[in-house]
Write a protein that holds these residues in place. Sequence first.
Motif, PDB file in Angstrom:
ATOM      1  N   ARG A 114      31.115 -19.056 -55.490  1.00  0.00           N
ATOM      2  CA  ARG A 114      30.247 -20.232 -55.367  1.00  0.00           C
ATOM      3  C   ARG A 114      30.699 -21.141 -54.230  1.00  0.00           C
ATOM      4  O   ARG A 114      29.872 -21.710 -53.491  1.00  0.00           O
ATOM      5  N   SER A 162      34.638 -16.309 -64.668  1.00  0.00           N
ATOM      6  CA  SER A 162      34.508 -17.659 -64.098  1.00  0.00           C
ATOM      7  C   SER A 162      35.414 -17.883 -62.894  1.00  0.00           C
ATOM      8  O   SER A 162      35.006 -18.541 -61.925  1.00  0.00           O
ATOM      9  N   ASP A 215      24.995 -19.690 -64.856  1.00  0.00           N
ATOM     10  CA  ASP A 215      25.510 -20.839 -65.608  1.00  0.00           C
ATOM     11  C   ASP A 215      26.423 -21.709 -64.748  1.00  0.00           C
ATOM     12  O   ASP A 215      26.515 -22.925 -64.959  1.00  0.00           O
ATOM     13  N   LEU A 216      27.080 -21.090 -63.744  1.00  0.00           N
ATOM     14  CA  LEU A 216      27.963 -21.819 -62.836  1.00  0.00           C
ATOM     15  C   LEU A 216      27.206 -22.436 -61.658  1.00  0.00           C
ATOM     16  O   LEU A 216      27.797 -23.098 -60.811  1.00  0.00           O
ATOM     17  N   GLN A 260      26.731 -15.429 -66.169  1.00  0.00           N
ATOM     18  CA  GLN A 260      27.758 -16.452 -65.944  1.00  0.00           C
ATOM     19  C   GLN A 260      27.622 -17.101 -64.571  1.00  0.00           C
ATOM     20  O   GLN A 260      27.902 -18.296 -64.405  1.00  0.00           O
ATOM     21  N   ALA A 261      27.179 -16.319 -63.592  1.00  0.00           N
ATOM     22  CA  ALA A 261      26.970 -16.866 -62.246  1.00  0.00           C
ATOM     23  C   ALA A 261      25.891 -17.938 -62.258  1.00  0.00           C
ATOM     24  O   ALA A 261      26.053 -19.014 -61.650  1.00  0.00           O
ATOM     25  N   ASP A 265      35.154 -12.458 -68.967  1.00  0.00           N
ATOM     26  CA  ASP A 265      35.067 -13.795 -68.384  1.00  0.00           C
ATOM     27  C   ASP A 265      35.303 -13.692 -66.883  1.00  0.00           C
ATOM     28  O   ASP A 265      36.374 -13.294 -66.432  1.00  0.00           O
ATOM     29  N   LEU A 309      33.841 -15.952 -59.926  1.00  0.00           N
ATOM     30  CA  LEU A 309      32.548 -16.521 -59.555  1.00  0.00           C
ATOM     31  C   LEU A 309      32.689 -17.914 -58.966  1.00  0.00           C
ATOM     32  O   LEU A 309      31.896 -18.311 -58.102  1.00  0.00           O
ATOM     33  N   THR A 310      33.698 -18.662 -59.393  1.00  0.00           N
ATOM     34  CA  THR A 310      33.939 -19.985 -58.803  1.00  0.00           C
ATOM     35  C   THR A 310      34.314 -19.854 -57.328  1.00  0.00           C
ATOM     36  O   THR A 310      33.847 -20.631 -56.471  1.00  0.00           O
TER      37      THR A 310
END
Length: 388
Positions: free
Chosen positions: A231, A224, A256-257, A253-254, A222, A227-228
């Motif tokens: 972002r 997230s 998806d974010l 996952q990137a 995971d 990656l948050t």
Amino acid sequence: MSHRVGPTRIGSRAFAAVAMAAVLAGGCAAPGESKDSGSSGSGPIKIAVIDAQSGQLSSLGKWEYKGAKLAVDEWNKAGGVNGRKIRLDVFDDQGDPTVGTTLARKIDSQKYIAMLGTAESAVTIAMAPTLRQAEIPNIASGQSPGMVALKSPFLFLNGPTSTTYDDTLAKYLIDGKKLKKIAMISNNGAYGKGEHDAFLKALSGRGITPVADEVVTTDQKDFSAQLTKIRQKQPQAVFIGSEEVESGLIVKQARDLGITAPFAGAAPQGTPVFRDTAGVANVEGTIVSSPYLSNDTSDATKKFAAAYKAAYGEEAELHGAKAYDGAQILLTALKNSGVATGRKLADAIRAVRYQGLMGDFAFDQTGVGISATSIGVIKKGNLVKAEG
């Protein structure tokens, strides 16, 4: 003068669970003792392939074994080396440095005269002291500069180091595309650390500081949180320094974010495993630095790819091509040296000049033989040469 030769990246676990997987095909036999091996002048010449054949990194090991076996089969079909058949045995290191070190001692005790592999930098680094003490030459497929830093006269690389991959990538992104907002995400393994340090150095040399520099673990699933943060920085590109499966998960996952910036990386991002893990749509536009962009680069790559497809029923890729080159170089050195062993064989490998699928090999004293890559871009699931 360059010439072409040949016919045309457990402690307490039970070792039995890791012992070798022997492949009985095309002149290959089960591992074991042999009175007539090495440079005895008769009997098969014993060469070991050590790579992950199970676990998350198994795709690398299987590609590498197939590439090496293809070269060995060609030589055996043409009579072997100086009239002697080559025996290629494969051992499963599970991508684990401890297992790899145990296997290094095993191939020494069983009198293998050379080793091909591993494709995992951390395992190669762990094995290197044992192989050096045993004087077993090793042609490896990892790219961590940590391998070069060992300064072992018995360790050779069948492709460029991360320094070459990532300087070429930085040149394309910054000098060519004029990007300034670049984020980084890499793992803390030997490969990831090598990639992180090499790319960061390439950025620093161009006056660029990454807008984000996130480090994950090799077994993380995971991403997230990291990656948050990336972002929020709105990068123009995201450098990824991780192996195939983890890289694919990061990219999926990137997306998806909501991160839309292209990813950029080295060898793992050019593989089918990366593409299939992330999804074809998610990897569109990924920028890849590689010495082997496709099977259609030259007549030599086309010939290799056709032979690989005929032998295994699947498309060839970078890791198989690197291993093929490495095996060809090793077999050439054995032929040129009269099947020497130890330091004499290492010296013979260093003396080989070979026009390979990766480029023109000429090993220096650090064991590096290739110092160039090209830039490709993934379009509709395929890696193609970048324009400009």
